[in-house]
Scaffold this active site. Structure first.
Site, PDB file in Angstrom:
ATOM      1  N   THR A 182       0.836  -1.189   0.000  1.00 53.50           N
ATOM      2  CA  THR A 182       0.000   0.000   0.000  1.00 53.50           C
ATOM      3  C   THR A 182       0.877   1.247   0.000  1.00 53.50           C
ATOM      4  OG1 THR A 182      -0.105   0.097   2.419  1.00 53.50           O
ATOM      5  CG2 THR A 182      -1.809  -1.184   1.292  1.00 53.50           C
ATOM      6  N   GLU A 327      -5.695  -4.076  -1.240  1.00 53.82           N
ATOM      7  CA  GLU A 327      -6.087  -5.289  -0.523  1.00 53.82           C
ATOM      8  C   GLU A 327      -7.114  -6.132  -1.270  1.00 53.82           C
ATOM      9  OE1 GLU A 327      -5.072  -2.168   2.688  1.00 53.82           O
ATOM     10  OE2 GLU A 327      -5.852  -2.226   0.639  1.00 53.82           O
ATOM     11  N   LYS A 435     -16.448  15.807  11.765  1.00 57.70           N
ATOM     12  CA  LYS A 435     -17.518  15.759  12.754  1.00 57.70           C
ATOM     13  C   LYS A 435     -17.693  17.136  13.357  1.00 57.70           C
ATOM     14  CE  LYS A 435     -19.511  12.804  16.312  1.00 57.70           C
ATOM     15  NZ  LYS A 435     -19.321  11.607  17.155  1.00 57.70           N
ATOM     16  N   TRP A 440     -21.944  14.352  11.124  1.00 55.83           N
ATOM     17  CA  TRP A 440     -20.924  14.040  10.143  1.00 55.83           C
ATOM     18  C   TRP A 440     -21.100  14.879   8.880  1.00 55.83           C
ATOM     19  CZ3 TRP A 440     -17.013  11.766  12.124  1.00 55.83           C
ATOM     20  CH2 TRP A 440     -17.150  10.767  13.092  1.00 55.83           C
TER      21      TRP A 440
END
Length: 539
Positions: A182, A327, A435, A440
């Site tokens: 990654t 992944e 937040k 959110w």
């Protein structure tokens, strides 16, 4: 049923047998394009396998590739795993610190290097602990001067190798075939190992009509790097079906991309949004005939709806958003239109196209929050998790496995909603959600809206500390060349689209937005960069 293993060798033999006349167009330098057939490629691939075996490559040996999208890299894509070894596609854009880490962590014994990337490897070679041989990939007859030890020429070792080399017949389908790391934003990169079975099933999925539909008649140009997440699986799938491949090579430009599409009649291509933003600008400067394209596939980060709509309406080219991760091999979802969407208004269709789309057959997806599985209402957020035959089940020798792999699921770290049509829409990364006052705010939705403004080239929205509301959004904007817009104008533009408390408190105009090695916005770095402007709070 016969117990026939799903291994990449079957792809190679199929291309060798049925598609020997088909073409691979490979750009290896600004002035050099190779044109070879699959038949020639197959012989060279067998030679490479023989040469690497003579250098000590055996079952499980890690062979690193440090290379661009070109034919020699494609030869390694099959020569190494079909021999039972493991190809480690090293991300050439990582920092030297991370390159040293992943090459040592993977324990690469042989490293194949494109000649123009040689200085990078020379700089780190003294710290590479396991590499025994360096193979330089170059068109020149003589090797360049180098400080590396145990250096060989790719073409020289092929010249004395056996083009009749036979791949082993007993490779287990669960055996590792490749690995990538990654592109970490914090900490060291994490290694992901791909099995033969996973790569084969992923490739077959890419040939499904409701996926990318890769077929023999296609001319496929992967702009997404072969050193990152298997170039989204395009090289493997293309070999399996015998599609013509156009490999754009090193240091390509927007002009080169558009020229190759026109000259080689490319039908399918793939890259991150920044590629297509630049390509569209180039097309508007100098128009090419790109009518051969049947689809542009784009992923890595959110695509501006204006970009999607321009390609679809002005040029008649479907712009398919794809979703995946290192992944996940990587493709797990695509935004293909469903039959019931055909009569939708264009605005609603483009809105659907900009989402990550429907999970592909073979993959199970779930979006959960503290209350459990979220409803399919397009509003309730949760973390996306995945399972399936081409989803990894661990990080390679890494204790962080437990953070992401739980109860048979990969927890992606992506916050998403699911629409009534089953489409996934990524709203943020868990670490990037804003937040504010207990509610959110999706930075992705704000970014997409900003990038529909005529003057805006790129936009990233980040959370900044706020004394009263905990966090508030800050918009970071790069303007198009020759364009201008003020902060009040941009905020007013957003006020027409979002609730007032969603609208950023300020706009910062930047020359560029820092990005990861694969073109994603690097928000951690961006937050550090703007901290001097807002060192503590937006108030």
């Amino acid at each position: 049923m016969m117990q026939a293993p799903l291994v990449l060798t079957s792809f190679f033999k199929r291309a060798e047998s049925y598609f020997a006349r088909k073409s691979i167009i490979s750009r290896t330098s600004p002035h050099k394009i190779h044109r070879l057939t699959y038949g020639q490629w197959a012989k060279r691939t067998r030679r490479l396998a023989d040469a690497l075996t003579k250098l000590g490559m055996t079952r499980g040996t890690k062979v690193g590739s440090f290379a661009w999208n070109q034919h020699r890299h494609l030869e390694a894509y099959f020569a190494v795993p079909c021999s039972g070894a493991i190809l480690h596609m090293v991300n050439i854009r990582l920092s030297e610190e991370h390159l040293i880490y992943i090459i040592n962590h993977a324990e690469d014994e042989i490293l194949m290097v494109d000649v123009d990337l040689l200085p990078i490897i020379e700089n780190i070679a003294p710290k590479l602990e396991t590499v025994k041989h360096y193979i330089i990939m170059t068109d020149e007859p003589a090797l360049p001067k180098t400080t590396l030890q145990n250096v060989l020429s790719y073409e020289d070792i092929l010249a004395t190798a056996d083009e009749e080399f036979q791949f082993p017949e007993d490779i287990d389908e669960e055996a590792p075939a490749g690995m990538c790391y990654t592109s970490a934003t914090t900490g060291n990169p994490k290694g992901v190992v791909y099995s033969h079975r996973g790569l084969v099933l992923h490739s077959i999925m890419l040939s499904m009509s409701d996926s990318m539909g890769i077929a023999e008649r296609d001319v496929v140009m992967p702009i997404v790097p072969m050193f990152h997440a298997n170039a989204w699986g395009l090289p493997f799938a293309s070999v399996n079906v015998g599609a013509t491949q156009v490999l754009p090579g090193p240091q390509f430009t927007s002009a080169l991309i558009m020229d190759l599409i026109e000259q080689e009649k490319v039908t399918l291509t793939a890259g991150v949004p920044t590629i297509w933003i630049g390509a569209l600008q180039e097309q508007e400067k100098k128009e090419r005939d790109i009518s051969s394209l049947r689809a542009i596939c784009c992923g890595g980060s959110a695509s501006p709806t204006r970009l999607i709509r321009t390609f679809e309406e002005k040029y008649g080219i479907p712009y398919i958003v794809v979703y995946g991760m290192t992944e996940t091999t990587p493709i797990v979802a695509l935004s293909n239109y469903m039959s019931w969407m055909e009569d939708w208004p264009i605005e609603k269709r483009i809105e659907a196209r900009a989402m990550q789309g429907m999970t592909m057959a073979g993959i199970e997806s779930s979006i959960i929050n503290e209350a459990g599985e979220v409803p399919w209402d397009g509003e309730t957020m949760g973390e996306l998790r995945l399972k399936g035959p081409w989803i990894s089940n661990e990080y390679y020798r890494d204790e962080r496995t437990a953070d992401a792999y739980r109860d048979g699921w990969l927890y992606t770290g992506d916050i998403a909603v699911r629409t009534a049509d089953g489409f996934i829409k990524i709203t943020d990364r868990t670490k990037d959600l804003i937040k504010s006052g207990g509610e959110w705010i999706s930075s992705v939705d704000l970014e997409n809206a900003l990038m529909t403004h005529d003057a805006v080239l790129e936009a990233a929205v980040i959370a900044m500390p706020h004394a009263k509301w905990q966090e508030r959004p800050l918009a970071c904007v790069v303007l198009k060349e020759g364009q201008s817009v003020t902060e009040p104008e941009l905020l007013a533009f957003l006020e027409n689209q979002f609730a007032k408390w969603w609208v950023p408190d300020a706009v910062v105009f930047l020359e560029e937005i820092p990005k990861t090695s694969v073109g994603k916005f690097l928000k951690a770095k961006l937050r550090d960069n703007v901290a001097e402007i807002y060192p503590k709070s937006l108030v």
